[in-house]
Design a protein around this motif. Sequence first.
Motif, PDB file in Angstrom:
ATOM      1  N   MET A 193       0.803  -1.223   0.000  1.00  0.00           N
ATOM      2  CA  MET A 193       0.000   0.000   0.000  1.00  0.00           C
ATOM      3  C   MET A 193       0.823   1.253   0.000  1.00  0.00           C
ATOM      4  SD  MET A 193      -1.717  -0.513   3.704  1.00  0.00           S
ATOM      5  CE  MET A 193      -1.017  -1.556   4.909  1.00  0.00           C
ATOM      6  N   ARG A 194       0.108   2.345  -0.242  1.00  0.00           N
ATOM      7  CA  ARG A 194       0.724   3.668  -0.131  1.00  0.00           C
ATOM      8  C   ARG A 194       0.589   4.157   1.296  1.00  0.00           C
ATOM      9  NH1 ARG A 194      -0.747   5.190  -5.763  1.00  0.00           N
ATOM     10  NH2 ARG A 194      -2.881   5.667  -5.164  1.00  0.00           N
ATOM     11  N   ALA A 195       1.320   5.229   1.616  1.00  0.00           N
ATOM     12  CA  ALA A 195       1.296   5.773   2.971  1.00  0.00           C
ATOM     13  C   ALA A 195      -0.111   6.201   3.386  1.00  0.00           C
ATOM     14  CB  ALA A 195       2.267   6.951   3.080  1.00  0.00           C
ATOM     15  N   ASP A 196      -0.959   6.572   2.410  1.00  0.00           N
ATOM     16  CA  ASP A 196      -2.314   7.012   2.772  1.00  0.00           C
ATOM     17  C   ASP A 196      -3.247   5.823   3.029  1.00  0.00           C
ATOM     18  OD1 ASP A 196      -2.913   5.955   0.298  1.00  0.00           O
ATOM     19  OD2 ASP A 196      -3.393   7.871  -0.652  1.00  0.00           O
ATOM     20  N   GLY A 197      -2.718   4.604   2.916  1.00  0.00           N
ATOM     21  CA  GLY A 197      -3.525   3.433   3.234  1.00  0.00           C
ATOM     22  C   GLY A 197      -4.168   2.777   2.025  1.00  0.00           C
ATOM     23  N   THR A 198      -4.037   3.386   0.849  1.00  0.00           N
ATOM     24  CA  THR A 198      -4.594   2.780  -0.356  1.00  0.00           C
ATOM     25  C   THR A 198      -3.898   1.461  -0.637  1.00  0.00           C
ATOM     26  OG1 THR A 198      -4.701   5.020  -1.216  1.00  0.00           O
ATOM     27  CG2 THR A 198      -5.193   3.224  -2.772  1.00  0.00           C
ATOM     28  N   VAL A 199      -4.679   0.389  -0.689  1.00  0.00           N
ATOM     29  CA  VAL A 199      -4.091  -0.922  -0.966  1.00  0.00           C
ATOM     30  C   VAL A 199      -3.950  -1.092  -2.472  1.00  0.00           C
ATOM     31  CG1 VAL A 199      -4.421  -3.411  -0.775  1.00  0.00           C
ATOM     32  CG2 VAL A 199      -4.985  -1.920   1.152  1.00  0.00           C
ATOM     33  N   LEU A 200      -2.729  -1.360  -2.932  1.00  0.00           N
ATOM     34  CA  LEU A 200      -2.458  -1.475  -4.362  1.00  0.00           C
ATOM     35  C   LEU A 200      -2.473  -2.928  -4.828  1.00  0.00           C
ATOM     36  CD1 LEU A 200       0.455   1.123  -4.394  1.00  0.00           C
ATOM     37  CD2 LEU A 200      -1.916   1.525  -5.070  1.00  0.00           C
ATOM     38  N   GLU A 201      -1.938  -3.805  -3.996  1.00  0.00           N
ATOM     39  CA  GLU A 201      -1.895  -5.230  -4.335  1.00  0.00           C
ATOM     40  C   GLU A 201      -2.047  -6.034  -3.055  1.00  0.00           C
ATOM     41  OE1 GLU A 201      -1.762  -6.334  -7.346  1.00  0.00           O
ATOM     42  OE2 GLU A 201      -0.840  -4.723  -8.530  1.00  0.00           O
ATOM     43  N   VAL A 202      -2.496  -7.279  -3.186  1.00  0.00           N
ATOM     44  CA  VAL A 202      -2.532  -8.157  -2.013  1.00  0.00           C
ATOM     45  C   VAL A 202      -1.853  -9.481  -2.334  1.00  0.00           C
ATOM     46  CG1 VAL A 202      -4.626  -7.145  -1.031  1.00  0.00           C
ATOM     47  CG2 VAL A 202      -4.804  -9.094  -2.618  1.00  0.00           C
ATOM     48  N   ARG A 203      -1.522 -10.228  -1.278  1.00  0.00           N
ATOM     49  CA  ARG A 203      -0.948 -11.574  -1.368  1.00  0.00           C
ATOM     50  C   ARG A 203       0.308 -11.607  -2.234  1.00  0.00           C
ATOM     51  NH1 ARG A 203      -4.278 -15.648   0.691  1.00  0.00           N
ATOM     52  NH2 ARG A 203      -5.943 -14.656   1.857  1.00  0.00           N
ATOM     53  N   ASP A 204       0.429 -12.634  -3.076  1.00  0.00           N
ATOM     54  CA  ASP A 204       1.671 -12.796  -3.822  1.00  0.00           C
ATOM     55  C   ASP A 204       1.964 -11.591  -4.710  1.00  0.00           C
ATOM     56  OD1 ASP A 204       3.894 -14.410  -4.074  1.00  0.00           O
ATOM     57  OD2 ASP A 204       3.221 -15.199  -6.007  1.00  0.00           O
ATOM     58  N   GLU A 205       0.899 -10.958  -5.234  1.00  0.00           N
ATOM     59  CA  GLU A 205       1.111  -9.778  -6.073  1.00  0.00           C
ATOM     60  C   GLU A 205       1.729  -8.648  -5.258  1.00  0.00           C
ATOM     61  OE1 GLU A 205       1.032  -9.773  -9.290  1.00  0.00           O
ATOM     62  OE2 GLU A 205       0.534 -11.896  -9.016  1.00  0.00           O
ATOM     63  N   ALA A 206       1.385  -8.591  -3.967  1.00  0.00           N
ATOM     64  CA  ALA A 206       1.959  -7.565  -3.087  1.00  0.00           C
ATOM     65  C   ALA A 206       3.462  -7.783  -2.955  1.00  0.00           C
ATOM     66  CB  ALA A 206       1.283  -7.615  -1.717  1.00  0.00           C
ATOM     67  N   LEU A 207       3.844  -9.040  -2.769  1.00  0.00           N
ATOM     68  CA  LEU A 207       5.260  -9.356  -2.629  1.00  0.00           C
ATOM     69  C   LEU A 207       6.020  -9.014  -3.916  1.00  0.00           C
ATOM     70  CD1 LEU A 207       6.912 -11.556  -0.406  1.00  0.00           C
ATOM     71  CD2 LEU A 207       7.374 -12.361  -2.708  1.00  0.00           C
ATOM     72  N   ARG A 208       5.436  -9.366  -5.046  1.00  0.00           N
ATOM     73  CA  ARG A 208       6.097  -9.080  -6.317  1.00  0.00           C
ATOM     74  C   ARG A 208       6.191  -7.574  -6.559  1.00  0.00           C
ATOM     75  NH1 ARG A 208       6.555 -14.006  -9.161  1.00  0.00           N
ATOM     76  NH2 ARG A 208       5.053 -15.555  -8.475  1.00  0.00           N
ATOM     77  N   ALA A 209       5.149  -6.851  -6.142  1.00  0.00           N
ATOM     78  CA  ALA A 209       5.170  -5.396  -6.310  1.00  0.00           C
ATOM     79  C   ALA A 209       6.266  -4.773  -5.444  1.00  0.00           C
ATOM     80  CB  ALA A 209       3.801  -4.807  -5.945  1.00  0.00           C
ATOM     81  N   ALA A 210       6.438  -5.313  -4.247  1.00  0.00           N
ATOM     82  CA  ALA A 210       7.481  -4.797  -3.359  1.00  0.00           C
ATOM     83  C   ALA A 210       8.856  -5.004  -3.992  1.00  0.00           C
ATOM     84  CB  ALA A 210       7.409  -5.505  -2.004  1.00  0.00           C
ATOM     85  N   ALA A 211       9.064  -6.195  -4.540  1.00  0.00           N
ATOM     86  CA  ALA A 211      10.344  -6.478  -5.185  1.00  0.00           C
ATOM     87  C   ALA A 211      10.571  -5.519  -6.349  1.00  0.00           C
ATOM     88  CB  ALA A 211      10.371  -7.930  -5.666  1.00  0.00           C
ATOM     89  N   GLU A 212       9.528  -5.329  -7.121  1.00  0.00           N
ATOM     90  CA  GLU A 212       9.597  -4.419  -8.273  1.00  0.00           C
ATOM     91  C   GLU A 212      10.009  -3.008  -7.830  1.00  0.00           C
ATOM     92  OE1 GLU A 212       8.634  -3.928 -12.486  1.00  0.00           O
ATOM     93  OE2 GLU A 212       8.900  -5.671 -11.194  1.00  0.00           O
ATOM     94  N   ALA A 213       9.366  -2.526  -6.771  1.00  0.00           N
ATOM     95  CA  ALA A 213       9.628  -1.162  -6.295  1.00  0.00           C
ATOM     96  C   ALA A 213      11.059  -1.028  -5.776  1.00  0.00           C
ATOM     97  CB  ALA A 213       8.628  -0.795  -5.201  1.00  0.00           C
TER      98      ALA A 213
END
Length: 740
Positions: A193-213
Amino acid sequence: MPEEKSILLRMRGRVQGVGFRPVVFRLAHELGLRGWVRNDAAGAEVALAGRGGDIAKFRAELPGRLPAAADIQSVEELSAPAELPAGFEIRTSAAPDGARVAGILPDLATCPDCLREILDPKDRRYRYPFANCTHCGPRFSIIEALPYDRGNTTMHAFRMCPACEEEYRDPRNRRFHAQPNACPVCGPSLSWMRADGTVLEVRDEALRAAAEAIRGGWIAAVKGIGGFHLMVDARDGGAVRRLRERKKRDEKPFALLFPGLDSIRAACEVSAAEQEWLESQAAPIVLLKKREGAALAREVAPGLPWIGAMAPYTPMHHLLMRELGFPVVATSGNLTDEPICTDNDEARARLGGIADFFLAHDRSIARPMDDSVMAVCGGEPVMMRRGRGLSPCSMPMAGAPDGWVAAGAQMKSVVALTAGGNAVMSPHIGDLDHEGAVRLWERAVNDLAGLHGLEPRAAAADLHPGYASTQAAAEWGVPVAGVQHHHAHIAACMAENGLEGPVLGIAWDGTGLGTDGTIWGGEFLVCTRRDFRRAAWLRPFPLIGGDASAREPRRAALGVLREMGSGHPPPGFSRAELAVLDGMLREDFNVVRTSSAGRLFDAAASLLGVCQKMSHEGQAAMRLEALAGEAEAPAYPFGWRGAALDWAPMIEAMLSGGEPPAVAAGRFHATLVEMMVAAAKREGLRDVCLSGGCFQNRRLLAGAWRRLREEGFRVWSHREIPPNDAGICAGQLAVALARA
Ligand code: ZN
Ligand code: ZN
Ligand code: FE
């Protein structure tokens, strides 16, 4: 039929949450014994009935069958209950009564079996970031109360699915009674998520997004075991610099998380002992020598030859780091000096100005824990900070009554409580100069007492009236024993090594209030646990300008030069600054005298041009140690002035020698070691204890070990307890108990 015998065994030690009961269950079944096993408040109880020979076999074989993390400290033999079942059962925990002292387990790094599962596409936990079993996973970070049952952990919020439930109930399964047992169907999950709490991805997609960032150079706040980390690509100087600016952290080294041992080896030299620690279930940050040309940004640890390295210790970290394939900075999620963030909302509020994105999860953290930090010196561990993986730490204190609390020091504060004949130490809290840290300190005291079901009955605290810990202890309404700071350092070393004294304690650190009202820190104390006599000390010198003098090595150098009456120009001052400081010295305004070894290190660092102002505690001494390297160097001359060891001849020689700074730094270390030898010979006691923050300096520690042993002394230092002020609480308890 031979006569049946029965017995009740009450076991103490690390027997809860480590797969102890299933081992007992299986062994009892194999031997055809009847009875039951259950956790009680202080450990586990095993009731057995069967042939006497089989019971003896059970007792003989059990130790060899224990899981790696389990450890039986004592076994008490009692008469068996009248009624025992026809088979062998695992029973639910006994109701808690009395002090709850079952060894609380630290968080354990992912075991090889769980790692294999999360990497196996056919396994139901494939890529699941929260897999664990009785051999690994979160423990202290999720425990809200004892005994250690799921309902008493932050996992109570998750209801096990039928598949997990089945594992949990099957004594032959690795997850039998694994309290944090979870899977993708029923357990915690990730969100990005972003600092304002908006959830961008969940579960495995969240992990992959973190790696990407992170790959893209962004700063991610990542929720781990004991709190949030801030992560950036450790190869990217710009990204690391940005993190330093936002976190307001100038030069203090950042720890790195690597994908695995191979990548650590590529960047650092790793000895066998260091490897063992890196791969241990504590998975601490280990200080390692950086390799020439390691692909790491200079900004990670400016000016230092060491890197604080750790390996992944949860499935989430394994998955994330495999995705990345390169090391990341993994530093506590906080503004400099504040406690680490644990709560999702709090993290977004406090870290919103630092992190670009958040990788969070929905398992609560029961108490904040920073990563543990240690180094290896001569094959032996030197603990610097005990947090995640190494907390709580308990040390036997025979005969100690329950409920004694030690308040600790001001810096690197840790609190301790006596329970069941042990001193139980809290995780690292931090420096109490910050209000958030003081609140955390209060929470840690209540936490330790609450977990063990104890009320503080007596307290021990430092003599320094300005320490927040000393002030707070005075408000508990229980008797408080005042313990001198350096006596506490040495008493901690004595208690850890089971010594009663008298010993010669060499307590060297930055500061501690002496019994004469001056600042001590280069002390030779003849100690029993009860009392001490100040036998010798480093020649005191003036520090001008109060607190600032502890952060400015140039002021220590000025004090040293003025004390010697040297004409050498003090480095790093403008003429106007010097005039002001010399005026203060003349008027004795805002001047303290100190025998501190830490400040003597600062002075030497300043005179050798290594460091004039520090951005963090210990920086000058660390640089001096780094500069000295490992090359042998002869000592400079030194002398005695009464009971004071006089460093003036050393400084004189250092200034007139014209040697390269690296040689002078080596000779400085060698001289301090010879001063220890001289003081030990003068006192003539066989046992010498080394404690205080200066003994985090591995060149000094190794030199003291070698030379004192060569001269026939028995040398004792710390292995479990940090030599710095984190160890003060243990020493305070040892002194207070000896006096009682
Ligand atoms: Zn496991
Ligand atoms: Zn499940
Ligand atoms: Fe200290």
